[in-house]
Design an enzyme around this catalytic site. Sequence first.
Site, PDB file in Angstrom:
ATOM      1  N   PRO H   9      33.498  65.990  68.775  1.00  0.00           N
ATOM      2  CA  PRO H   9      32.184  65.956  69.412  1.00  0.00           C
ATOM      3  C   PRO H   9      31.207  66.998  68.881  1.00  0.00           C
ATOM      4  O   PRO H   9      31.585  68.149  68.644  1.00  0.00           O
ATOM      5  CB  PRO H   9      32.505  66.216  70.884  1.00  0.00           C
ATOM      6  CG  PRO H   9      33.829  66.864  70.892  1.00  0.00           C
ATOM      7  CD  PRO H   9      34.566  66.310  69.713  1.00  0.00           C
ATOM      8  N   ASN H  10      29.972  66.593  68.736  1.00  0.00           N
ATOM      9  CA  ASN H  10      28.832  67.434  68.372  1.00  0.00           C
ATOM     10  C   ASN H  10      28.808  67.832  66.910  1.00  0.00           C
ATOM     11  O   ASN H  10      27.850  68.474  66.482  1.00  0.00           O
ATOM     12  CB  ASN H  10      28.784  68.698  69.251  1.00  0.00           C
ATOM     13  CG  ASN H  10      28.568  68.359  70.716  1.00  0.00           C
ATOM     14  OD1 ASN H  10      27.608  67.679  71.047  1.00  0.00           O
ATOM     15  ND2 ASN H  10      29.469  68.783  71.587  1.00  0.00           N
ATOM     16  N   ARG H  17      21.241  72.228  63.875  1.00  0.00           N
ATOM     17  CA  ARG H  17      21.259  72.938  65.142  1.00  0.00           C
ATOM     18  C   ARG H  17      22.169  74.167  65.096  1.00  0.00           C
ATOM     19  O   ARG H  17      23.254  74.108  64.530  1.00  0.00           O
ATOM     20  CB  ARG H  17      21.764  72.010  66.259  1.00  0.00           C
ATOM     21  CG  ARG H  17      20.828  70.887  66.628  1.00  0.00           C
ATOM     22  CD  ARG H  17      19.578  71.392  67.322  1.00  0.00           C
ATOM     23  NE  ARG H  17      18.499  70.393  67.280  1.00  0.00           N
ATOM     24  CZ  ARG H  17      17.270  70.593  67.744  1.00  0.00           C
ATOM     25  NH1 ARG H  17      16.958  71.745  68.287  1.00  0.00           N
ATOM     26  NH2 ARG H  17      16.349  69.666  67.656  1.00  0.00           N
ATOM     27  N   TYR H  22      27.003  77.801  63.170  1.00  0.00           N
ATOM     28  CA  TYR H  22      27.736  76.774  62.440  1.00  0.00           C
ATOM     29  C   TYR H  22      27.277  76.582  60.985  1.00  0.00           C
ATOM     30  O   TYR H  22      27.799  75.729  60.281  1.00  0.00           O
ATOM     31  CB  TYR H  22      27.624  75.437  63.188  1.00  0.00           C
ATOM     32  CG  TYR H  22      28.226  75.470  64.562  1.00  0.00           C
ATOM     33  CD1 TYR H  22      29.619  75.540  64.730  1.00  0.00           C
ATOM     34  CD2 TYR H  22      27.438  75.455  65.709  1.00  0.00           C
ATOM     35  CE1 TYR H  22      30.183  75.571  66.002  1.00  0.00           C
ATOM     36  CE2 TYR H  22      27.994  75.491  66.979  1.00  0.00           C
ATOM     37  CZ  TYR H  22      29.360  75.544  67.122  1.00  0.00           C
ATOM     38  OH  TYR H  22      29.913  75.589  68.362  1.00  0.00           O
ATOM     39  N   ASN H  73      39.010  68.464  62.983  1.00  0.00           N
ATOM     40  CA  ASN H  73      38.211  69.466  63.694  1.00  0.00           C
ATOM     41  C   ASN H  73      37.898  68.868  65.051  1.00  0.00           C
ATOM     42  O   ASN H  73      36.946  68.102  65.181  1.00  0.00           O
ATOM     43  CB  ASN H  73      36.931  69.788  62.932  1.00  0.00           C
ATOM     44  CG  ASN H  73      36.107  70.840  63.673  1.00  0.00           C
ATOM     45  OD1 ASN H  73      36.343  71.090  64.846  1.00  0.00           O
ATOM     46  ND2 ASN H  73      35.142  71.444  62.984  1.00  0.00           N
ATOM     47  N   ALA H  76      35.012  70.730  70.677  1.00  0.00           N
ATOM     48  CA  ALA H  76      35.299  71.266  72.007  1.00  0.00           C
ATOM     49  C   ALA H  76      36.562  70.671  72.624  1.00  0.00           C
ATOM     50  O   ALA H  76      37.134  71.246  73.551  1.00  0.00           O
ATOM     51  CB  ALA H  76      34.111  71.029  72.935  1.00  0.00           C
ATOM     52  N   GLU H  97      44.448  71.771  61.532  1.00  0.00           N
ATOM     53  CA  GLU H  97      43.271  71.934  62.383  1.00  0.00           C
ATOM     54  C   GLU H  97      42.309  72.921  61.748  1.00  0.00           C
ATOM     55  O   GLU H  97      42.722  74.014  61.340  1.00  0.00           O
ATOM     56  CB  GLU H  97      43.713  72.436  63.772  1.00  0.00           C
ATOM     57  CG  GLU H  97      42.564  72.525  64.759  1.00  0.00           C
ATOM     58  CD  GLU H  97      43.014  73.019  66.130  1.00  0.00           C
ATOM     59  OE1 GLU H  97      43.918  72.416  66.731  1.00  0.00           O
ATOM     60  OE2 GLU H  97      42.478  74.049  66.582  1.00  0.00           O
ATOM     61  N   HIS H  99      38.302  74.890  61.982  1.00  0.00           N
ATOM     62  CA  HIS H  99      37.109  75.223  62.777  1.00  0.00           C
ATOM     63  C   HIS H  99      36.084  75.914  61.896  1.00  0.00           C
ATOM     64  O   HIS H  99      36.454  76.738  61.051  1.00  0.00           O
ATOM     65  CB  HIS H  99      37.488  76.141  63.941  1.00  0.00           C
ATOM     66  CG  HIS H  99      38.360  75.479  64.938  1.00  0.00           C
ATOM     67  ND1 HIS H  99      37.891  74.575  65.857  1.00  0.00           N
ATOM     68  CD2 HIS H  99      39.689  75.562  65.149  1.00  0.00           C
ATOM     69  CE1 HIS H  99      38.895  74.139  66.598  1.00  0.00           C
ATOM     70  NE2 HIS H  99      40.008  74.711  66.197  1.00  0.00           N
ATOM     71  N   ARG H 106      34.792  84.383  69.816  1.00  0.00           N
ATOM     72  CA  ARG H 106      33.850  83.734  70.729  1.00  0.00           C
ATOM     73  C   ARG H 106      34.322  83.824  72.181  1.00  0.00           C
ATOM     74  O   ARG H 106      35.098  84.694  72.517  1.00  0.00           O
ATOM     75  CB  ARG H 106      33.646  82.270  70.299  1.00  0.00           C
ATOM     76  CG  ARG H 106      33.073  82.188  68.860  1.00  0.00           C
ATOM     77  CD  ARG H 106      32.722  80.787  68.463  1.00  0.00           C
ATOM     78  NE  ARG H 106      31.600  80.257  69.256  1.00  0.00           N
ATOM     79  CZ  ARG H 106      31.214  78.992  69.241  1.00  0.00           C
ATOM     80  NH1 ARG H 106      31.861  78.118  68.497  1.00  0.00           N
ATOM     81  NH2 ARG H 106      30.195  78.583  69.983  1.00  0.00           N
TER      82      ARG H 106
END
Lengths: 147, 147, 147, 147, 147, 147, 147, 147, 147, 147, 147, 147
Positions: H9-10, H17, H22, H73, H76, H97, H99, H106
């Site tokens: 997601p996203n 953004r 990112y 990835n 969330a 995995e 990121h 974070r």
Amino acid sequence: MKILFLNGPNLNLLGTREPDIYGKKTLKDIENDMKNIAPKLDALPTFIQTNDEAAMIDAIHNARGVFHGIVINPGAFTHTSIAIMDAIAGVDIPTVEVHLSNIHAREEFRRTSYPAKVCIGQISGFGVFSYELGLRALINYINQHNQ
Amino acid sequence: MKILFLNGPNLNLLGTREPDIYGKKTLKDIENDMKNIAPKLDALPTFIQTNDEAAMIDAIHNARGVFHGIVINPGAFTHTSIAIMDAIAGVDIPTVEVHLSNIHAREEFRRTSYPAKVCIGQISGFGVFSYELGLRALINYINQHNQ
Amino acid sequence: MKILFLNGPNLNLLGTREPDIYGKKTLKDIENDMKNIAPKLDALPTFIQTNDEAAMIDAIHNARGVFHGIVINPGAFTHTSIAIMDAIAGVDIPTVEVHLSNIHAREEFRRTSYPAKVCIGQISGFGVFSYELGLRALINYINQHNQ
Amino acid sequence: MKILFLNGPNLNLLGTREPDIYGKKTLKDIENDMKNIAPKLDALPTFIQTNDEAAMIDAIHNARGVFHGIVINPGAFTHTSIAIMDAIAGVDIPTVEVHLSNIHAREEFRRTSYPAKVCIGQISGFGVFSYELGLRALINYINQHNQ
Amino acid sequence: MKILFLNGPNLNLLGTREPDIYGKKTLKDIENDMKNIAPKLDALPTFIQTNDEAAMIDAIHNARGVFHGIVINPGAFTHTSIAIMDAIAGVDIPTVEVHLSNIHAREEFRRTSYPAKVCIGQISGFGVFSYELGLRALINYINQHNQ
Amino acid sequence: MKILFLNGPNLNLLGTREPDIYGKKTLKDIENDMKNIAPKLDALPTFIQTNDEAAMIDAIHNARGVFHGIVINPGAFTHTSIAIMDAIAGVDIPTVEVHLSNIHAREEFRRTSYPAKVCIGQISGFGVFSYELGLRALINYINQHNQ
Amino acid sequence: MKILFLNGPNLNLLGTREPDIYGKKTLKDIENDMKNIAPKLDALPTFIQTNDEAAMIDAIHNARGVFHGIVINPGAFTHTSIAIMDAIAGVDIPTVEVHLSNIHAREEFRRTSYPAKVCIGQISGFGVFSYELGLRALINYINQHNQ
Amino acid sequence: MKILFLNGPNLNLLGTREPDIYGKKTLKDIENDMKNIAPKLDALPTFIQTNDEAAMIDAIHNARGVFHGIVINPGAFTHTSIAIMDAIAGVDIPTVEVHLSNIHAREEFRRTSYPAKVCIGQISGFGVFSYELGLRALINYINQHNQ
Amino acid sequence: MKILFLNGPNLNLLGTREPDIYGKKTLKDIENDMKNIAPKLDALPTFIQTNDEAAMIDAIHNARGVFHGIVINPGAFTHTSIAIMDAIAGVDIPTVEVHLSNIHAREEFRRTSYPAKVCIGQISGFGVFSYELGLRALINYINQHNQ
Amino acid sequence: MKILFLNGPNLNLLGTREPDIYGKKTLKDIENDMKNIAPKLDALPTFIQTNDEAAMIDAIHNARGVFHGIVINPGAFTHTSIAIMDAIAGVDIPTVEVHLSNIHAREEFRRTSYPAKVCIGQISGFGVFSYELGLRALINYINQHNQ
Amino acid sequence: MKILFLNGPNLNLLGTREPDIYGKKTLKDIENDMKNIAPKLDALPTFIQTNDEAAMIDAIHNARGVFHGIVINPGAFTHTSIAIMDAIAGVDIPTVEVHLSNIHAREEFRRTSYPAKVCIGQISGFGVFSYELGLRALINYINQHNQ
Amino acid sequence: MKILFLNGPNLNLLGTREPDIYGKKTLKDIENDMKNIAPKLDALPTFIQTNDEAAMIDAIHNARGVFHGIVINPGAFTHTSIAIMDAIAGVDIPTVEVHLSNIHAREEFRRTSYPAKVCIGQISGFGVFSYELGLRALINYINQHNQ
């Protein structure tokens, strides 16, 4: 680019002990791997292994003005040493944390990392190949920030 | 009165790194400050800085019969070293814990202090002036208990 | 420099009760000590003691434009009053938190301090001498920031 | 409909302090806003601000038989006062809790609200406009339950 | 024997509100009950109710030299006030904590009592009769310790 | 001003089920309410309801360049969806979170909100009127930031 | 009124062991005290002491139709036995929990009580006098509910 | 070797953004990077991005018999989806995995990863370069296990 | 009686993967088992399997007026989906939760069930036979409540 | 097949007490139900009920060589008895845990089960029918493992 | 010196069950070992094994005036029985806690020991040899304290 | 059999400091005790004491091929050093952990042991005699595993 590979406690045992978790390659093998790969990435590797938290801190301090980056495997100190975290934050040299085993798939107390909070990032779970990945990640980071 | 100033990990970096948190004075500056102030308080300062937990423990042990008091800044070991706490409890020399930064205003894991449990008290947040306050607190304590 | 000494709940009992924890000096003795020391530091002390959280908040508010700094001993409110913390943050007067006893060596619930999060720093464990240390810390801070 | 606007600790500082968090309007401005809006909603506002938990409890008690509803901003007491929660539950007057800042986006200890457990609902994050929203929510609730 | 009955926040509402939890008797009724019972136990009761934590602390301080014992119902302050606990510890007057409702059968946050840590004991759950039990417990304790 | 009303899982059941918690009005009724109110606030409402987290994320993404603001009721996703929070943070459209019921007065697991961390604010507990409040809060915010 | 006094594990040791915590009176002395007091309260006491959780459960079950109330001191089972709690809830006989020592002033694990959740109330800290208070509380409760 | 790049997601928002967290590269840029690098590693990449947890699970299921490895990835969903973890465990395809940001630096709730428990390892913090590292890690793993 | 068997994420993999945990039977086998057993219990089964939380919620909503009961295996959503719990509570159809494996004997995070809070009960650990047990439990419940 | 039905504390009260939670059937009724059903499943039931943890442990030990399986309802011992768990693990007889009420829908402390960790599975929430389900689950398990 | 060996629940199963954890020796073997060793240490052993917490408490009580020391293996009661801890504290006989398995290397809930808090010390992990070590530790302790 | 006695931080202070906790014997006394006892057990002892975690790790590494077993007292490192645990696990030499004081009867933070997780077992609370017990436990273990 001069790169310090800094290995923490018990990593001198690599290869001869618990190969099911940590693999069969020795620390010497890892160093040889790095010596082969580094030139292709315009990197010159130096290796330090110590079981001594203070020696790790000193090595990080001494890296200032000498090394362009650090690939660190803090071993068990990953989960307990705020002092190593503070040392990395203090010298402000780009640093990548690597682990042989996948810390998300082991005991709960191995999930936390103090040093990773002030590193560029963390790579864990790929055995000795984690070091090559760490080196590539570090070189890429330095190249991007030197442009 | 002979006083040991015992500084822990990363304090050798003082002044040159992260001055927004720890100020611009170096450890050398602090030592000079203390050398100026100590005589006015009838105190004779000695300085040890080390990044090594064991060296800190040894220094505390060796202080027996030599020093009348200790001003300690255990750095990041504050939050993790039960062994330094045990050393202070073991030698029974009046000890004051000092911190440059205000540990109540930083990360959660910096709020805990093992050594402070067996010290006279703790002073945190006043930059290098914390050392002068620590020295005064220690001398005052010794004077009161020697009467 | 006008300095407010603001003492919280139960500190009016000082000297007559629980002298093994808090010492034999009364709050009056502390005030007299401060009156003797303050002039040497170019400071003019004012004293308020109250058992009332609201009165403490009001005193902090009213300190704006009147006092150059605050030495606060919030007593038991240290561990429970977010409102006092907010008051200090709201008026933005340099403030030092002091404690007679060493909060790190007492019950778990006395380890937390809300006000200390927004103070310059915290001094705990030196009995009535904590006030002198607090005053010195405050004056030193104000002098440094007025230059 | 008579409505009590009850404001807790530090809200008297509004507008002059920390405007980045709480906005530039003063409590007086909020009161004037409410005086303008209230008549359009057939409401007659009364304003109390106090830094005193007891005064807030008393005001809630005294509201019985006088006010048809309460808009409360308990300030920092939101997170610590079970007594204010009990007071609201005890008088059984429709009450709406409002906050200037978004408590979900601040420190962990600001996420909890005791009074909100016994209020109709909670509004947080809209600056001074939270009061108008609170008033509208309250009037709407009273109208619906008086039918 | 002079006994202080000290009631905390919201207990003035007794009888008129939430009778299913707290019963139908008013605080006045409790006072009358106590006035009837006290003489039989050679006790002379005085009553204070306040919603103000500071007033409770002051009342405890003022009890020194005046009262032989205290029956305290700290209301919601039971769970939040370290300052009241410190006040009781500071004056060292025999004190019994009473509650109308059974705090073990209510919300989690009502299970903790700070004042009870320094009281003789605690009685909870018997409605207004808790006060008579508290008085008897207190008188019995004083008699035993005066022999 | 074009405003998106985005409703999450189970809100399609409104009115016909559990009216004691969520009221008797249907989602259709809410939409009609909004259509009546919106013009008075110079707002043009659009309505989406979905039980699908992905559809909510897509709707938020698609809102960029189309809507001036979002009123979101994430339903049960409020407490579990970091992805919706990231979506709102990613598109940077002013968003207000609304809830029919008072989340502070329900089960512990309903107290947390991920999306609210990146919203302007949160309104909970006023039944269907929460939507009107949310719309007013949003319009007010947009007007203030467009000046 | 027939009242069962049910004492749990280790209470048979009373008087001969740890008198600084539990007092010097034996369980026999408590029983004699109760036999003296009971008639004045129109109560007829029966005594059971056992170190056996099952025997306590059985005694509670058997009390149905025989006893009008129970005064229980579950000893260490207070903190661990959900089964005794369920037994009390199951037979629905008015029950008062008593403790010799003040459980709020002892180890953390002695603060919790399962049985108290289903008792009328709890009395702790008054030594053997806790039993008389428990009896009075119980009789008062029964009288009020029989009217 | 056919490799599936599965983005959650996203991640479709990448580049436009929050570039400070990112980076500025778009998902398209990452795909192009991978297309350039893959052939050198004898890998043939396929790309899927979805905001839908179910679509991710389906993609993992469908990868059986089609792909030799997965670079995932989960966005969330990393921190909340046990279902994606179970899907990876269920199909038993080597998975890495990755990121973009350093999850150790974070919010607390971003430190946990369910999928990583059943992946070969995890790489986080190197921006878009994390994907190249992930691909290299995966290919290296497959090569070693096919010998 | 029409009964919906609703299976959640990854259950489509049954039989072919991880047979040591979940057994060798496929979902098709389970469906055939149910088709054989259902008639004997006067039940008519329908089967839905989906990896999509939204689809599960929709299926529960759509079950109103169509099915007399639901046997649900929410798979990994058991531990994370408040939305599915709310859906079941919203439609108020008798529902039984079943699990193939014994969730009490697996990882800590598999012990919690949101949906079970609003189901009749839960059956876990009996492999595919859990479905027959679930069906019997559901039919028995419906029969008892229809009398 | 000989099957032991082992019932723990307070289950002897079944039917006469708290029927809203546990139903109106008595333990005798359950036994009769089982006697009717068992023959159809080629099972021969034996029944033990005890309030004594030790008697439960002994019964489990004695079941070796006598019974082919156990249906256990440990009552409140479910949540506290590691000893019963160890007994079941020690004798290695197939065991199914059953509960009358749905433990997921009750108090937090009823969610944990020690014995279930070493049972085949757990069935909870179906009233007395849980026993029949438990018997069926057990017989099915034994049959499958005897083939 | 008369020594009581007190063994708790499930230890009667020793040797025949779970020999990989607890070894192959039976409790009878341990008793024989102890009978052989005891005379060399001037000790006379007595053996009690019970699955009954109450019987353990009674045995501890009865040991007063009969035994000079106790070697206790409380089995699973180690982690749950405050009552056994209180019994040992109550009789004040020197007691050593022994375990066959290493409790630090097993499940989290086996790490806690209530009885050990009031024993001389604890020995765990050496199989049946733990008993010999326990006996030696006890005899040594008694001898030292009898001098 | 060659046995290494490895003592950690502050154990060099033994005998001269805090004799109420640790006894009056010095480390030299312990070594002499061991020299006397070892021959009777066919053991040849070597002694290392260090305050240095790294030196302990090195000593463990160096023990390979030299010593048949290790008796370790890690002092305060017991509770903090994952690195020592990893060292013991890495060299796979039979190791017994000993403590002078009873760690179950001291501060909460002294209850945890990392090294004990990979030792044969742990002995704590018997003063200097813990070492003899540790030696016996180790020799017994080696003998059993060499047969």
